[in-house]
Design a protein around this motif. Structure first.
Motif, PDB file in Angstrom:
ATOM      1  N   GLU A   1      40.105  51.652  41.338  1.00  0.00           N
ATOM      2  CA  GLU A   1      41.419  51.961  41.927  1.00  0.00           C
ATOM      3  C   GLU A   1      42.118  50.706  42.441  1.00  0.00           C
ATOM      4  O   GLU A   1      43.305  50.743  42.780  1.00  0.00           O
ATOM      5  CB  GLU A   1      41.263  52.976  43.065  1.00  0.00           C
ATOM      6  CG  GLU A   1      40.517  52.473  44.295  1.00  0.00           C
ATOM      7  CD  GLU A   1      38.989  52.542  44.203  1.00  0.00           C
ATOM      8  OE1 GLU A   1      38.332  52.360  45.242  1.00  0.00           O
ATOM      9  OE2 GLU A   1      38.459  52.750  43.096  1.00  0.00           O
ATOM     10  N   ASN A   2      41.385  49.582  42.495  1.00  0.00           N
ATOM     11  CA  ASN A   2      41.975  48.329  42.984  1.00  0.00           C
ATOM     12  C   ASN A   2      41.986  47.271  41.894  1.00  0.00           C
ATOM     13  O   ASN A   2      41.064  47.198  41.078  1.00  0.00           O
ATOM     14  CB  ASN A   2      41.179  47.789  44.175  1.00  0.00           C
ATOM     15  CG  ASN A   2      41.186  48.726  45.367  1.00  0.00           C
ATOM     16  OD1 ASN A   2      40.157  49.144  45.843  1.00  0.00           O
ATOM     17  ND2 ASN A   2      42.370  49.075  45.852  1.00  0.00           N
ATOM     18  N   ASP A   3      43.049  46.445  41.868  1.00  0.00           N
ATOM     19  CA  ASP A   3      43.090  45.366  40.874  1.00  0.00           C
ATOM     20  C   ASP A   3      42.224  44.200  41.336  1.00  0.00           C
ATOM     21  O   ASP A   3      41.779  44.145  42.489  1.00  0.00           O
ATOM     22  CB  ASP A   3      44.538  44.912  40.606  1.00  0.00           C
ATOM     23  CG  ASP A   3      45.259  44.426  41.852  1.00  0.00           C
ATOM     24  OD1 ASP A   3      44.626  43.753  42.693  1.00  0.00           O
ATOM     25  OD2 ASP A   3      46.460  44.709  41.996  1.00  0.00           O
ATOM     26  N   LEU A   4      41.959  43.271  40.418  1.00  0.00           N
ATOM     27  CA  LEU A   4      41.051  42.154  40.706  1.00  0.00           C
ATOM     28  C   LEU A   4      41.549  41.303  41.862  1.00  0.00           C
ATOM     29  O   LEU A   4      40.750  40.838  42.686  1.00  0.00           O
ATOM     30  CB  LEU A   4      40.871  41.290  39.450  1.00  0.00           C
ATOM     31  CG  LEU A   4      39.858  40.155  39.569  1.00  0.00           C
ATOM     32  CD1 LEU A   4      38.458  40.680  39.867  1.00  0.00           C
ATOM     33  CD2 LEU A   4      39.847  39.315  38.283  1.00  0.00           C
ATOM     34  N   ASP A   5      42.850  41.104  41.948  1.00  0.00           N
ATOM     35  CA  ASP A   5      43.415  40.288  43.026  1.00  0.00           C
ATOM     36  C   ASP A   5      43.115  40.903  44.393  1.00  0.00           C
ATOM     37  O   ASP A   5      42.729  40.204  45.337  1.00  0.00           O
ATOM     38  CB  ASP A   5      44.929  40.130  42.837  1.00  0.00           C
ATOM     39  CG  ASP A   5      45.578  39.374  43.995  1.00  0.00           C
ATOM     40  OD1 ASP A   5      45.235  38.190  44.201  1.00  0.00           O
ATOM     41  OD2 ASP A   5      46.407  39.966  44.720  1.00  0.00           O
ATOM     42  N   THR A   6      43.284  42.226  44.501  1.00  0.00           N
ATOM     43  CA  THR A   6      43.017  42.912  45.766  1.00  0.00           C
ATOM     44  C   THR A   6      41.547  42.801  46.149  1.00  0.00           C
ATOM     45  O   THR A   6      41.215  42.482  47.299  1.00  0.00           O
ATOM     46  CB  THR A   6      43.415  44.400  45.668  1.00  0.00           C
ATOM     47  OG1 THR A   6      44.812  44.490  45.398  1.00  0.00           O
ATOM     48  CG2 THR A   6      43.108  45.147  46.965  1.00  0.00           C
ATOM     49  N   ILE A   7      40.663  43.041  45.180  1.00  0.00           N
ATOM     50  CA  ILE A   7      39.225  42.962  45.453  1.00  0.00           C
ATOM     51  C   ILE A   7      38.838  41.546  45.869  1.00  0.00           C
ATOM     52  O   ILE A   7      38.055  41.349  46.797  1.00  0.00           O
ATOM     53  CB  ILE A   7      38.401  43.413  44.227  1.00  0.00           C
ATOM     54  CG1 ILE A   7      38.733  44.863  43.881  1.00  0.00           C
ATOM     55  CG2 ILE A   7      36.900  43.276  44.494  1.00  0.00           C
ATOM     56  CD1 ILE A   7      38.175  45.326  42.553  1.00  0.00           C
ATOM     57  N   THR A   8      39.416  40.553  45.190  1.00  0.00           N
ATOM     58  CA  THR A   8      39.120  39.153  45.520  1.00  0.00           C
ATOM     59  C   THR A   8      39.545  38.832  46.951  1.00  0.00           C
ATOM     60  O   THR A   8      38.801  38.194  47.710  1.00  0.00           O
ATOM     61  CB  THR A   8      39.819  38.197  44.536  1.00  0.00           C
ATOM     62  OG1 THR A   8      39.388  38.499  43.210  1.00  0.00           O
ATOM     63  CG2 THR A   8      39.484  36.738  44.842  1.00  0.00           C
ATOM     64  N   ARG A   9      40.730  39.289  47.328  1.00  0.00           N
ATOM     65  CA  ARG A   9      41.235  39.060  48.688  1.00  0.00           C
ATOM     66  C   ARG A   9      40.317  39.688  49.733  1.00  0.00           C
ATOM     67  O   ARG A   9      40.026  39.103  50.776  1.00  0.00           O
ATOM     68  CB  ARG A   9      42.647  39.629  48.830  1.00  0.00           C
ATOM     69  CG  ARG A   9      43.724  38.744  48.218  1.00  0.00           C
ATOM     70  CD  ARG A   9      45.081  39.410  48.215  1.00  0.00           C
ATOM     71  NE  ARG A   9      45.554  39.750  49.546  1.00  0.00           N
ATOM     72  CZ  ARG A   9      46.735  40.336  49.784  1.00  0.00           C
ATOM     73  NH1 ARG A   9      47.537  40.632  48.773  1.00  0.00           N
ATOM     74  NH2 ARG A   9      47.113  40.608  51.017  1.00  0.00           N
ATOM     75  N   ILE A  10      39.849  40.898  49.422  1.00  0.00           N
ATOM     76  CA  ILE A  10      38.971  41.607  50.347  1.00  0.00           C
ATOM     77  C   ILE A  10      37.633  40.873  50.487  1.00  0.00           C
ATOM     78  O   ILE A  10      37.156  40.630  51.612  1.00  0.00           O
ATOM     79  CB  ILE A  10      38.739  43.053  49.861  1.00  0.00           C
ATOM     80  CG1 ILE A  10      40.040  43.855  49.976  1.00  0.00           C
ATOM     81  CG2 ILE A  10      37.626  43.725  50.669  1.00  0.00           C
ATOM     82  CD1 ILE A  10      39.999  45.202  49.271  1.00  0.00           C
ATOM     83  N   VAL A  11      37.036  40.500  49.359  1.00  0.00           N
ATOM     84  CA  VAL A  11      35.750  39.799  49.384  1.00  0.00           C
ATOM     85  C   VAL A  11      35.886  38.461  50.105  1.00  0.00           C
ATOM     86  O   VAL A  11      35.020  38.065  50.894  1.00  0.00           O
ATOM     87  CB  VAL A  11      35.202  39.591  47.956  1.00  0.00           C
ATOM     88  CG1 VAL A  11      33.965  38.691  47.973  1.00  0.00           C
ATOM     89  CG2 VAL A  11      34.856  40.928  47.317  1.00  0.00           C
ATOM     90  N   GLU A  12      36.989  37.786  49.864  1.00  0.00           N
ATOM     91  CA  GLU A  12      37.262  36.492  50.506  1.00  0.00           C
ATOM     92  C   GLU A  12      37.303  36.655  52.026  1.00  0.00           C
ATOM     93  O   GLU A  12      36.757  35.847  52.781  1.00  0.00           O
ATOM     94  CB  GLU A  12      38.606  35.959  50.002  1.00  0.00           C
ATOM     95  CG  GLU A  12      38.713  34.466  49.958  1.00  0.00           C
ATOM     96  CD  GLU A  12      39.873  34.025  49.071  1.00  0.00           C
ATOM     97  OE1 GLU A  12      40.960  34.647  49.148  1.00  0.00           O
ATOM     98  OE2 GLU A  12      39.684  33.094  48.274  1.00  0.00           O
TER      99      GLU A  12
END
Length: 304
Positions: A240-251
Motif C-alpha cells: 500500500e506504500n510506495d518505495l519512497d514512503t517506505i524508505t523515508r520511514i525506515v530512515e
C-alpha cells in the motif's frame, strides 16, 4: 521444514528485521514455514497466543507481565527483544520547529489504549517534562488502534500519537506534521518482544531457536544496510506504500537507533519497562525477570 508456525504481530516497518528475515528467506533457511498474522494491539495478540491461535506473539512485553500477575498457569515468556525504542511519533496540525512538550498544555491529543505501551510511554514522557497527563491536557483514548490518523484527518484533536506509516502519510497528505519522536524522548525502552507460552517453549526449543536465529539474521541485515536497501527488501510486505514512503520511514527509524544489535532482553530493560508500568499506575506488584524472560535462545543466535 518444521510444521507451519503462526506468528501474531502488528504490521509496521518499525519491525523491519522481521520482514527482512521473511523476504530474504532467513526463516525458511532455518526450516520454518511461517504464517504471519496481523494483530491489532498487544491485548489481542496476547489473547491469540494464550488461546493457541498463534504459537509466537510479537507485542509489548507489558502484556506478559499483566497475564502473569493475573495468575496465568502457563505464563507467556519473552525470548527475544524486538525494538529498543518506541516507534511512534507526535503529529501536529502545523509545523512546529521549536516544539516543546510543554506546548501540549491545554491541548487535545488523540492517544492510545489505557495500559498499552504507546499510551504509557507517551504519559511517561509527559511526566518527565513536568506535565500531569490527567490534568494538564486532554487525551482522547476512545478511538480504536489504527483509526486515530483517520480521525485526526477528519478534524478530531489538535495532536495525535501515530505509528508509521500513518505519521508519514499524514505528512504527505498535508494533514499533519511530525514534531517529536516518542522513541527519542523516552530513551531506550524495551518496546516490543517475541514471546510464547512456557509449555510451547519447553516442548519446541528447536523451533524457538530456529525462529530466533532467522530473526538475528534480519537484525544483522538492517544494521549493516542503507534505508533504501532495507526498503527494497521489505516493500512486498507493504504494497500500500510506495518505495519512497517506505524508505523515508525506515530512515526515520534507523536514525534514532531503533534496532538492537542482538535480541537479548536484558534485566535492566525489563526493570525499566516495569518502572514505566508503575508510573502509569498499571502495576500493583512487580514480576520477576527470571519468570518472564529467557535469554538462552538470543545468546545462542549471537554465536552463529
Amino acid at each position: 521444514p518444521y510444521r507451519r508456525q503462526r506468528q501474531m504481530c502488528i504490521r509496521d516497518s518499525f519491525y523491519a528485521p522481521q520482514y527482512v528475515a521473511l523476504e530474504n528467506g532467513y526463516f525458511t533457511q532455518e526450516g520454518l514455514d511461517l504464517d504471519l498474522v496481523t494483530g491489532y494491539g498487544a491485548d489481542k495478540t496476547m489473547a491469540a497466543v494464550i488461546s493457541g491461535e498463534a504459537q509466537i506473539g510479537f507485542m509489548g512485553a507489558e502484556a506478559s507481565v499483566y497475564a502473569y500477575l493475573e495468575g496465568a498457569n502457563d505464563p507467556v515468556i519473552n525470548f527475544a527483544q524486538g525494538t529498543q525504542r518506541a516507534g511512534n511519533f507526535l503529529v501536529a496540525r502545523e509545523e512546529m520547529a521549536d516544539f516543546q512538550w510543554s506546548d501540549l498544555k491545554g491541548k487535545e491529543v488523540l492517544g492510545g489504549r489505557k495500559g498499552g505501551m504507546p499510551e504509557m510511554v507517551f504519559e511517561y514522557i509527559l511526566k518527565e517534562n513536568g506535565l500531569d497527563p490527567a490534568k494538564d491536557l486532554s487525551i482522547d483514548q476512545s478511538i480504536d488502534f489504527g483509526s486515530t490518523a483517520a480521525a485526526f484527518s477528519g478534524g478530531k484533536g489538535e495532536f495525535t500519537v501515530e505509528f508509521e506509516p500513518a505519521a508519514t502519510t499524514l505528512e504527505k497528505n498535508g494533514d499533519g506534521f511530525v514534531v517529536a519522536s516518542l522513541g527519542v524522548d523516552s530513551g531506550y525502552v524495551p518496546y516490543t518482544s517475541y514471546s510464547a507460552k512456557t509449555s510451547y517453549v519447553e516442548k519446541h526449543p528447536e523451533i524457538i531457536q530456529a525462529f530466533t536465529d532467522g530473526l538475528q539474521k534480519g537484525v544483522d541485515y538492517v544494521n549493516s544496510h542503507t534505508a533504501e536497501e532495507i526498503a527494497k527488501v521489505i516493500q512486498p510486505q507493504f504494497k500500500e506504500n510506495d518505495l519512497d514512503t517506505i524508505t523515508r520511514i525506515v530512515e526515520r527509524y534507523q536514525s534514532q537507533d531503533t534496532w538492537k544489535e542482538n535480541l537479548v532482553f536484558e534485566k535492566e530493560s525489563f526493570e525499566l519497562l516495569q518502572d514505566i508500568l508503575e508510573s502509569a499506575g498499571e502495576l500493583e506488584k512487580r514480576a520477576d525477570y527470571e519468570k518472564l524472560v529467557t535469554t538462552i535462545y538470543a545468546k545462542e543466535a549471537m554465536k552463529k
